[in-house]
Design a protein around this motif. Sequence first.
Motif, PDB file in Angstrom:
ATOM      1  N   PRO A 118       0.829  -1.429  -0.083  1.00  0.00           N
ATOM      2  CA  PRO A 118      -0.031  -0.170   0.310  1.00  0.00           C
ATOM      3  C   PRO A 118       0.494   1.348  -0.287  1.00  0.00           C
ATOM      4  CG  PRO A 118       0.197  -0.928   2.062  1.00  0.00           C
ATOM      5  CD  PRO A 118       0.683  -1.862   1.102  1.00  0.00           C
ATOM      6  N   SER A 119       2.346   1.196   0.424  1.00  0.00           N
ATOM      7  CA  SER A 119       2.959   2.832   0.488  1.00  0.00           C
ATOM      8  C   SER A 119       3.828   2.536  -0.442  1.00  0.00           C
ATOM      9  CB  SER A 119       3.320   2.716   1.748  1.00  0.00           C
ATOM     10  OG  SER A 119       3.980   1.592   2.066  1.00  0.00           O
ATOM     11  N   LEU A 120       4.753   1.182  -0.789  1.00  0.00           N
ATOM     12  CA  LEU A 120       6.520   1.157  -1.491  1.00  0.00           C
ATOM     13  C   LEU A 120       5.087   1.401  -3.267  1.00  0.00           C
ATOM     14  CD1 LEU A 120       8.707   0.989  -1.869  1.00  0.00           C
ATOM     15  CD2 LEU A 120       8.417  -1.220  -2.000  1.00  0.00           C
ATOM     16  N   GLY A 121       4.169   0.583  -3.263  1.00  0.00           N
ATOM     17  CA  GLY A 121       3.406   0.490  -4.156  1.00  0.00           C
ATOM     18  C   GLY A 121       2.281   1.968  -4.848  1.00  0.00           C
ATOM     19  N   LYS A 122       2.208   3.419  -4.351  1.00  0.00           N
ATOM     20  CA  LYS A 122       1.676   3.297  -4.528  1.00  0.00           C
ATOM     21  C   LYS A 122       2.068   4.809  -6.364  1.00  0.00           C
ATOM     22  CE  LYS A 122      -0.257   8.030  -3.351  1.00  0.00           C
ATOM     23  NZ  LYS A 122      -0.857   9.391  -2.296  1.00  0.00           N
ATOM     24  N   PRO A 123       3.111   4.559  -6.126  1.00  0.00           N
ATOM     25  CA  PRO A 123       3.887   5.833  -7.247  1.00  0.00           C
ATOM     26  C   PRO A 123       3.243   4.654  -8.769  1.00  0.00           C
ATOM     27  CG  PRO A 123       5.357   5.732  -5.542  1.00  0.00           C
ATOM     28  CD  PRO A 123       4.603   4.421  -4.932  1.00  0.00           C
ATOM     29  N   LEU A 124       3.931   3.058  -8.607  1.00  0.00           N
ATOM     30  CA  LEU A 124       3.705   2.251  -9.724  1.00  0.00           C
ATOM     31  C   LEU A 124       2.026   1.445  -9.446  1.00  0.00           C
ATOM     32  CD1 LEU A 124       5.040  -0.092 -11.372  1.00  0.00           C
ATOM     33  CD2 LEU A 124       4.423  -1.698  -9.751  1.00  0.00           C
ATOM     34  N   VAL A 125       0.952   2.097  -8.471  1.00  0.00           N
ATOM     35  CA  VAL A 125      -0.241   1.916  -9.016  1.00  0.00           C
ATOM     36  C   VAL A 125      -0.696   2.732  -9.937  1.00  0.00           C
ATOM     37  CG1 VAL A 125      -2.510   1.926  -7.969  1.00  0.00           C
ATOM     38  CG2 VAL A 125      -0.561   1.008  -6.879  1.00  0.00           C
ATOM     39  N   LEU A 126      -0.095   3.948  -9.555  1.00  0.00           N
ATOM     40  CA  LEU A 126      -0.571   5.007 -10.204  1.00  0.00           C
ATOM     41  C   LEU A 126      -0.604   5.146 -12.123  1.00  0.00           C
ATOM     42  CD1 LEU A 126      -0.416   8.331  -7.590  1.00  0.00           C
ATOM     43  CD2 LEU A 126      -2.591   7.219  -8.141  1.00  0.00           C
ATOM     44  N   ALA A 127       1.126   4.711 -12.050  1.00  0.00           N
ATOM     45  CA  ALA A 127       1.204   4.743 -13.021  1.00  0.00           C
ATOM     46  C   ALA A 127       0.766   3.738 -13.968  1.00  0.00           C
ATOM     47  CB  ALA A 127       2.461   4.272 -13.426  1.00  0.00           C
ATOM     48  N   ALA A 128       0.197   2.291 -13.123  1.00  0.00           N
ATOM     49  CA  ALA A 128      -0.426   0.836 -13.677  1.00  0.00           C
ATOM     50  C   ALA A 128      -1.431   1.623 -14.521  1.00  0.00           C
ATOM     51  CB  ALA A 128      -0.559   0.557 -13.352  1.00  0.00           C
ATOM     52  N   LEU A 129      -2.647   1.953 -13.861  1.00  0.00           N
ATOM     53  CA  LEU A 129      -3.430   2.951 -13.394  1.00  0.00           C
ATOM     54  C   LEU A 129      -3.952   3.336 -14.925  1.00  0.00           C
ATOM     55  CD1 LEU A 129      -5.518   3.538 -10.350  1.00  0.00           C
ATOM     56  CD2 LEU A 129      -5.972   2.188 -11.956  1.00  0.00           C
ATOM     57  N   ALA A 130      -2.922   4.209 -15.246  1.00  0.00           N
ATOM     58  CA  ALA A 130      -2.770   5.203 -16.375  1.00  0.00           C
ATOM     59  C   ALA A 130      -2.513   4.189 -17.512  1.00  0.00           C
ATOM     60  CB  ALA A 130      -2.321   6.056 -16.187  1.00  0.00           C
ATOM     61  N   LEU A 131      -1.843   3.167 -17.753  1.00  0.00           N
ATOM     62  CA  LEU A 131      -1.655   2.547 -18.253  1.00  0.00           C
ATOM     63  C   LEU A 131      -2.700   1.393 -18.745  1.00  0.00           C
ATOM     64  CD1 LEU A 131       2.106   1.354 -17.671  1.00  0.00           C
ATOM     65  CD2 LEU A 131       1.742   2.908 -20.360  1.00  0.00           C
ATOM     66  N   GLY A 132      -3.142   1.301 -17.871  1.00  0.00           N
ATOM     67  CA  GLY A 132      -4.387   0.496 -18.252  1.00  0.00           C
ATOM     68  C   GLY A 132      -5.258   1.339 -18.875  1.00  0.00           C
ATOM     69  N   GLY A 133      -5.902   2.600 -18.409  1.00  0.00           N
ATOM     70  CA  GLY A 133      -6.379   3.408 -18.631  1.00  0.00           C
ATOM     71  C   GLY A 133      -6.486   2.912 -20.324  1.00  0.00           C
ATOM     72  N   ALA A 134      -5.339   3.568 -20.445  1.00  0.00           N
ATOM     73  CA  ALA A 134      -5.125   4.448 -22.231  1.00  0.00           C
ATOM     74  C   ALA A 134      -5.209   3.114 -22.726  1.00  0.00           C
ATOM     75  CB  ALA A 134      -3.726   4.363 -22.465  1.00  0.00           C
ATOM     76  N   PHE A 135      -4.173   1.978 -22.685  1.00  0.00           N
ATOM     77  CA  PHE A 135      -4.726   0.405 -23.294  1.00  0.00           C
ATOM     78  C   PHE A 135      -6.221  -0.232 -23.982  1.00  0.00           C
ATOM     79  CE2 PHE A 135      -0.533  -0.369 -22.005  1.00  0.00           C
ATOM     80  CZ  PHE A 135       0.451  -0.166 -23.785  1.00  0.00           C
ATOM     81  N   ILE A 136      -6.954   0.306 -22.931  1.00  0.00           N
ATOM     82  CA  ILE A 136      -8.275   0.104 -22.705  1.00  0.00           C
ATOM     83  C   ILE A 136      -8.976   0.814 -23.584  1.00  0.00           C
ATOM     84  CG2 ILE A 136     -10.402  -0.084 -21.609  1.00  0.00           C
ATOM     85  CD1 ILE A 136      -9.144  -1.497 -18.896  1.00  0.00           C
ATOM     86  N   THR A 137      -8.694   2.229 -23.538  1.00  0.00           N
ATOM     87  CA  THR A 137      -9.023   3.231 -24.382  1.00  0.00           C
ATOM     88  C   THR A 137      -8.894   3.003 -26.001  1.00  0.00           C
ATOM     89  OG1 THR A 137      -9.403   5.100 -22.393  1.00  0.00           O
ATOM     90  CG2 THR A 137      -9.190   5.400 -25.288  1.00  0.00           C
ATOM     91  N   LEU A 138      -7.917   2.482 -25.995  1.00  0.00           N
ATOM     92  CA  LEU A 138      -7.550   2.191 -27.338  1.00  0.00           C
ATOM     93  C   LEU A 138      -7.729   1.426 -28.303  1.00  0.00           C
ATOM     94  CD1 LEU A 138      -5.288   2.944 -29.615  1.00  0.00           C
ATOM     95  CD2 LEU A 138      -3.679   1.189 -28.460  1.00  0.00           C
ATOM     96  N   ALA A 139      -8.247   0.274 -27.189  1.00  0.00           N
ATOM     97  CA  ALA A 139      -8.934  -1.112 -27.309  1.00  0.00           C
ATOM     98  C   ALA A 139     -10.195  -0.884 -28.350  1.00  0.00           C
ATOM     99  CB  ALA A 139      -9.549  -2.121 -26.792  1.00  0.00           C
ATOM    100  N   ILE A 140     -10.786   0.281 -27.935  1.00  0.00           N
ATOM    101  CA  ILE A 140     -12.881   0.622 -28.342  1.00  0.00           C
ATOM    102  C   ILE A 140     -12.180   1.491 -30.582  1.00  0.00           C
ATOM    103  CG2 ILE A 140     -13.726   1.891 -27.962  1.00  0.00           C
ATOM    104  CD1 ILE A 140     -13.888   2.506 -24.927  1.00  0.00           C
ATOM    105  N   PRO A 141     -11.428   2.044 -30.015  1.00  0.00           N
ATOM    106  CA  PRO A 141     -11.310   1.766 -31.571  1.00  0.00           C
ATOM    107  C   PRO A 141     -10.106   1.216 -32.612  1.00  0.00           C
ATOM    108  CG  PRO A 141      -9.324   3.054 -30.720  1.00  0.00           C
ATOM    109  CD  PRO A 141     -10.659   2.929 -29.766  1.00  0.00           C
ATOM    110  N   LEU A 142     -10.278   0.356 -32.412  1.00  0.00           N
ATOM    111  CA  LEU A 142      -9.222  -1.317 -32.469  1.00  0.00           C
ATOM    112  C   LEU A 142     -10.494  -2.154 -33.127  1.00  0.00           C
ATOM    113  CD1 LEU A 142      -5.801  -1.729 -30.901  1.00  0.00           C
ATOM    114  CD2 LEU A 142      -6.219  -0.319 -33.111  1.00  0.00           C
TER     115      LEU A 142
END
Length: 878
Positions: A397-421
């Motif tokens: 919960p404390s160490l992984g906070k930066p990775l959580v935010l970055a992973a959420l950004a990447l996940g949202g970007a790829f899910i968004t990209l799946a729509i036009p594909l």
Amino acid sequence: MDELLIFGCIVLLFVGVVVPILAIVALNRTSAFRFELTVLRRRLEELEKRGVAEKPVMPQAEAVTTAPTLVAPEPVAAVVPEPADPWLSRAKAAPAAREPDPVNAVTKDPEPSALGGMVTSLVRWFMQGNPLAKLGILLLFFGLSFLLRYTVEHSLFPLELRLVAAALFALVLLATGWRLRHKQPVYALILQGGATGALYLTVFGAFRLWQMLPMTLAFALLVVICAASVGLAILQKALSLAMLASLGGYLAPLLLSSGSGNHVALFSFYLLLSVGILAISIWQHWRELNLLGLAFTFGVGGLWGANAYQPANYLSCQLFLIANTILFGVLSVALSLRAQEKGKQLIDGVLLFAPPLVGFGMQYAITRHWEYGPALSALGYGGFYVALAWLALRRYPSLGKPLVLAALALGGAFITLAIPLALSARWTSMAWALEGLGILWLGVQQHQRRMTYSGTALLVLALCSAVWAQVNGTVPLSLMLIFAVLSLCWLAGAWLWRAVQLQVSLGLLAGGLLFWLVALAGASQWVLNNDSRVMAGVLGLLAISVWGWRGVAGRLAWQALDHSKWLLWPMMLVMLLYQISQQQIFAAGWSNLAWCVALPAAVALLWRDGAALPPRLSRIAHLSLFWMVLLALAMELFWFARDLPWGMAAWGSGLMMAAGGLTIFLINEAVGRNIWPFRVWPALYGVQAMLPVAVALTGLLVLTNFQDGVVYRQTWLPLINPLEEGAALALLGLVMLYRAALRYFPVYIAVSRPWPVVALLALSCWWLNGMLLRALAWYGEIAWDADALWHSRLVQTCFALVWMLAALVVMLHATRRHSRHQWLCGAVLLGIVIVKLMLVDSAGGGGLARAIAFIGVAILVLIVGYFSPLPPKAGEAK
């Protein structure tokens, strides 16, 4: 010939690379030593000034990382230098193992970009420590590779002997480097790295090129070499050893490749090297090492895929791609965060974003032949990173906070990209709009500025997708649905942004309203299916929409949306101009039903909300609506007069002038009786709104005076004919307008006097002369032609007498008023008559008409001289 070619390449490499690098290094080292000597002298002088008796200890050569300060150093304790990695940056290396490096003398480098950071890190690694030794071991590695290839091509020695010799030579280098690790740590690490690379090369060549080793034994040996290099690098904290060993391992299959294209063996070997790099990161995180592995793995993989990939290779390539993405994009980033100081973890942007982005590009390439392959791949990437974020938040919960935010950004970007594909551009636009609105709402609720910006950016991307869909062609129903959803999302986004930043809110509001108009156009095309009625449909639907905006704005207390209801005005103007271009307003048929909705809506808005507007905007709203109605009526009257049959031109001109005069009269009556809306702005309606009418009447009075006024099959009568009666009403209307202006704007009229009165008198005289000319032409049976009228004695004589009579009246009136200016005006007119008699009437010789004209003028002049002498100037005696 091959030997000469190899020798020439070596010479060119030495001249083009080695010599310049040696010169640069020597110059940098000389400058560094001079600078250090200056610093030491200053410190010594400072110590002598303070009276320090102890002789300062000469410190070892250090890299100057900041500007020197003249302070006394602390007593330096005798420290035994430990084996340290000279390739480490000065912020990480132990103080005793530092070497001068004026090239990279900076305190802290900013986080580099993906490509720039990789190149900068590799250059920094090469220039630190002992670059000559590094260059030498690299040249030795290339030379041994070329020598091995040459011996193979010419069969100089047995193959087994060559391999054993290469392995023994590598082991000797490794042992020598290990023994020199305390005496010459920099040189020792370079030898160990070169030996490790040579062992990689030997084992891989024996297995891949000559099939002298079975796969199991070859991989076992490679695992042993990898493990040994890991152990040596960790024991000595040597980035150099890890870099050189990895570099040799990555280059080995490329230098000794036979071109057979066995990608499984190649990528298995690279995967093994990547695992070794990951293992090193458990004990010692070196960013440069991870970047080296990332560049070679994905770079070589991309080159191979572009040239040799086949759909039959999908499974193996997919497995390698997944493995390397996890290794470099997840595990390396996690180990990097663990190695940093707690509470100050910074994510390595290159390691986090480069593997998934480059990897997805390769994933797209190997799945594009399937219908939904890229879309499912993007969805898989997005799901993986969302799951990774959830796992990191749950487990760390404390160490992984930066990775959580970055992973959420990447996940949202790829899910968004799946729509036009997966979907077409129109569905992508609507999906992105809804998704962007949801992200924007979450960002505003949680006060996350970056999430708010991300949602707004997704709304903009939705617009781009909608435009792309429209460019490729869409049916009216799709156009309506796309831009209706887009408009509602942008309007909702504008409402969310109004508490954050007003400028962004207004921009989204403007876009949402514009998209709503486009949606209304699509609905009109879909329902009416007639291009000529689309504009009318948009106007009618907009008249209904503005009341909806008004109601929503009242409930949400959103003033900006409430102002949007006034968009009905420009839409009505566009509709009116469109109908004028088609030359039909009342004749437009069913399209005029839109006016039956729009005009009552506009009048109701003025009735209810006109007073709430600022005074200037309220005047603009009233004036523009009145002018639009007036323009519509005027154009209909103009088209009616233009379409009258031949011989009825007098009726058309008279009707237009009479309509203008009656308009001024009726508006003034409405203002005087306090009828709404004229009582709201009486001066506006009574004077300013009538200025276009006055201009039109002035033009008509000037132009239509050239008409003969005759109506086909009717007798012309002075004053009792359509043209003269219309002119009389026009002049009466202009006089009423002047009186209204005198009542509401006395200051302006006082400043402009006497020119309005002069203009009215000039128009009256102009029309009276025209009326006289028409009477003379009709009763004198003179053709209505400029030449005939000019040469007519009757016309010239009558005009001379009338003008003389007018001059007499003016001068008599001036004498009674004691107005010297009016008398002079009459005298000027009299002079014009005399000049006319001399130049025009006498030009044709004698005649009764000419004599009568002269006699008449002479008598009138005598009368004027008797009854109307020149008034004296002010102050003079009578």
